[in-house]
Scaffold this active site. Structure first.
Site, PDB file in Angstrom:
ATOM      1  CD  GLU A  92       4.294  -2.267  -6.168  1.00 52.50           C
ATOM      2  OE1 GLU A  92       3.654  -2.846  -7.067  1.00 52.50           O
ATOM      3  OE2 GLU A  92       3.939  -1.218  -5.628  1.00 52.50           O
ATOM      4  CB  CYS A 105       9.441   2.341  -0.886  1.00 56.39           C
ATOM      5  SG  CYS A 105       7.974   1.585  -0.180  1.00 56.39           S
ATOM      6  CB  CYS A 112      -0.475  -7.462   2.723  1.00 58.34           C
ATOM      7  SG  CYS A 112      -0.518  -6.952   4.449  1.00 58.34           S
ATOM      8  CB  CYS A 116      -5.771  -1.919   5.346  1.00 58.94           C
ATOM      9  SG  CYS A 116      -4.630  -2.353   6.664  1.00 58.94           S
ATOM     10  CB  CYS A 119      -4.114  -1.208   1.473  1.00 57.06           C
ATOM     11  SG  CYS A 119      -2.496  -1.742   0.928  1.00 57.06           S
ATOM     12  CB  CYS A 341       1.181   1.093  -1.086  1.00 56.93           C
ATOM     13  SG  CYS A 341       1.338  -0.274  -0.007  1.00 56.93           S
TER      14      CYS A 341
HETATM   15  N1  SAH Z   1       1.965  -2.896   6.063  1.00 54.48           N
HETATM   16  C1  SAH Z   1       2.639  -1.788   6.590  1.00 54.48           C
HETATM   17  C2  SAH Z   1       3.620  -1.166   5.633  1.00 54.48           C
HETATM   18  C3  SAH Z   1       3.208  -1.040   4.211  1.00 54.48           C
HETATM   19  S1  SAH Z   1       1.909   0.104   3.835  1.00 54.48           S
HETATM   20  C4  SAH Z   1       1.660  -0.753   7.090  1.00 54.48           C
HETATM   21  O1  SAH Z   1       0.484  -0.878   6.802  1.00 54.48           O
HETATM   22  O2  SAH Z   1       2.087   0.133   7.777  1.00 54.48           O
HETATM   23  C5  SAH Z   1       2.718   1.667   4.009  1.00 54.48           C
HETATM   24  C6  SAH Z   1       1.776   2.841   4.233  1.00 54.48           C
HETATM   25  O3  SAH Z   1       1.031   3.124   3.025  1.00 54.48           O
HETATM   26  C7  SAH Z   1       0.736   2.566   5.306  1.00 54.48           C
HETATM   27  O4  SAH Z   1       0.651   3.644   6.214  1.00 54.48           O
HETATM   28  C8  SAH Z   1      -0.513   2.399   4.498  1.00 54.48           C
HETATM   29  O5  SAH Z   1      -1.621   2.681   5.279  1.00 54.48           O
HETATM   30  C9  SAH Z   1      -0.316   3.367   3.357  1.00 54.48           C
HETATM   31  N2  SAH Z   1      -1.219   3.115   2.222  1.00 54.48           N
HETATM   32  C10 SAH Z   1      -1.714   1.945   1.790  1.00 54.48           C
HETATM   33  N3  SAH Z   1      -2.528   2.112   0.737  1.00 54.48           N
HETATM   34  C11 SAH Z   1      -2.565   3.450   0.498  1.00 54.48           C
HETATM   35  C12 SAH Z   1      -3.246   4.269  -0.459  1.00 54.48           C
HETATM   36  N4  SAH Z   1      -4.053   3.754  -1.364  1.00 54.48           N
HETATM   37  N5  SAH Z   1      -3.053   5.605  -0.402  1.00 54.48           N
HETATM   38  C13 SAH Z   1      -2.209   6.135   0.515  1.00 54.48           C
HETATM   39  N6  SAH Z   1      -1.538   5.417   1.447  1.00 54.48           N
HETATM   40  C14 SAH Z   1      -1.720   4.086   1.437  1.00 54.48           C
HETATM   41 FE1  SF4 Z   2      -1.047  -4.716   4.420  1.00 58.46          FE
HETATM   42 FE2  SF4 Z   2      -1.718  -2.600   2.974  1.00 58.46          FE
HETATM   43 FE3  SF4 Z   2      -2.680  -2.860   5.421  1.00 58.46          FE
HETATM   44 FE4  SF4 Z   2      -0.075  -2.284   5.080  1.00 58.46          FE
HETATM   45  S1  SF4 Z   2      -1.810  -0.978   4.513  1.00 58.46           S
HETATM   46  S2  SF4 Z   2      -0.965  -3.823   6.478  1.00 58.46           S
HETATM   47  S3  SF4 Z   2       0.339  -3.436   3.209  1.00 58.46           S
HETATM   48  S4  SF4 Z   2      -3.102  -4.245   3.683  1.00 58.46           S
END
Ligand code: SAH
Ligand code: SF4
Length: 354
Positions: A92, A105, A112, A116, A119, A341
């Site tokens: 996406e 974006c 991934c 986390c 996420c 995301c």
């Molecule tokens: N993997 C990289 C970039 C992609 S995520 C990273 O983690 O930085 C981009 C941003 O979106 C990150 O700061 C992540 O923590 C945030 N993010 C992920 N899931 C989210 C959610 N459910 N609500 C708000 N922000 C989120």
């Molecule tokens: Fe991966 Fe989501 Fe963590 Fe970014 S926030 S590193 S996309 S698992």
């Protein structure tokens, strides 16, 4: 084996490839002009190239490794694209409208592996890296969509914040940045490009060494190791001290402000205590610091988390401000179309797999 996207080649790589295949050096300028300025869709549209050159390109490259599967437009103008890759995987891309311009974006990996806990992307294990062409094509597709609207709008900003950990796909990321930044390419200024990492410290050193002047964002999300490890297991491999050491190297080398992303999770990391710990962690580099507070976007599968209350977010913000830390709150775009995301993709995959 799928043919490679021509958008994946940097200017130097294309020049070299053409010369290796008996072409004159200046052909690279012509090809890039068609690709990035005129934004054609077929090699046969490259009118000032002779037939042999067109055939050569056609035999070796493609222009469309991405096929648009879904396009959703939100009331606030945000557009979410779901693309199908040549191997069937879905990714996406999101276009957002801000007062300063149009920002896209991009996704860097299929899934991934950082995992986390909050996420949606992390729910789908990485099945592979995107190649540089697949990343550039996301921008090209969005730009071509804008071209078709006939309003002369340009993608002005890029955030590498879609699915995936960009520093786990380092070389393709760097090639992508070179292509979109090059003045013969899309000519998007380095200062308009932001790369977000979960904090792969060893890659932060490497990124500093590339000399790229793009913005770096680090997903910090917690000010101490215990808390950070509980929401981001990557903190075991790269705990806060290691991460901050790489930050010091980056700041010394690049001397550009770093953004720290901090997702606001109710009763998890949003107390005054954490705000004060964050101040302590960042205060000696506060002239090169910006903290972005991100209200958590709830993800169906992660219902252990909730978004912090607005008043709590406000208080956290005030504590940082009072202590001299530059910060802001990111209120989301496109909330009505799952623009957060990974959400559209994971919903689509769920629908298909039942
Ligand atoms: N993997 C990289 C970039 C992609 S995520 C990273 O983690 O930085 C981009 C941003 O979106 C990150 O700061 C992540 O923590 C945030 N993010 C992920 N899931 C989210 C959610 N459910 N609500 C708000 N922000 C989120
Ligand atoms: Fe991966 Fe989501 Fe963590 Fe970014 S926030 S590193 S996309 S698992």
């Amino acid at each position: 084996m799928h043919k490679q996207s021509i958008y994946g080649l940097t200017y130097e790589q294309l020049t070299e490839w053409l010369m290796d295949h008996g072409q004159k050096r200046f052909r690279a300028d012509q090809v890039w002009n068609w690709l990035y300025k005129k934004r054609i869709n077929h090699f046969s549209d490259m009118k000032n190239l002779n037939k042999e050159t067109i055939e050569l390109l056609d035999e070796n490259f493609v222009l469309d490794t991405l096929q648009e599967e879904i396009k959703q437009e939100s009331k606030d103008g945000t557009i979410k694209f779901l693309f199908r890759l040549a191997d069937g995987n879905l990714i996406e891309t999101v276009l957002m409208r801000f007062n300063y311009g149009l920002s896209v974006c991009v996704t860097t990996q299929v899934g991934c592996n950082i995992g986390c806990t909050f996420c949606a992307s992390g729910l789908l294990k990485k099945s592979r890296d995107l190649d540089s062409g697949e990343i550039v094509e996301q921008i090209m597709n969005v730009q071509k969509h804008l071209d078709q609207q006939g309003k002369d709008e340009r993608v002005s900003h890029i955030v590498v914040m879609g699915i995936g950990e960009p520093f786990d796909n380092f070389n393709n990321l760097v090639d992508f940045i070179e292509v979109v930044n090059h003045d013969a390419g899309l000519n998007i200024g380095a200062r308009h490009i932001t790369v977000s990492t979960s904090g792969l410290a060893h890659k932060i050193y490497e990124f500093a060494d590339t000399g790229l002047q793009v913005n770096l964002a680090i997903s910090l999300h917690a000010p101490n190791n215990e808390l950070r490890t509980s929401i981001m297991k990557i903190n075991k491999a790269f705990p806060i001290e290691k991460l901050m050491k790489s930050v010091d190297y980056y700041l010394e080398k690049v001397n550009r402000r770093i953004t720290y992303e901090y997702i606001m999770l109710k009763d998890v990391n949003d107390h005054k205590e954490e705000a004060l710990q964050l101040v302590k962690l960042l205060k000696d580099k506060r002239h090169l610091t910006y903290v972005n507070l991100i209200p958590y976007n709830s993800v169906d599968e992660h219902n252990q988390y909730q978004r912090s209350d607005t008043a709590t977010i406000q208080q956290f913000f005030e504590t940082l401000k009072e202590n001299g830390i530059n910060c802001g709150v990111r209120w989301e775009n496109g909330a009505d179309i799952d623009a957060a995301c990974g959400q559209l993709r994971s919903k689509q995959i769920k629908k298909k797999t039942g």
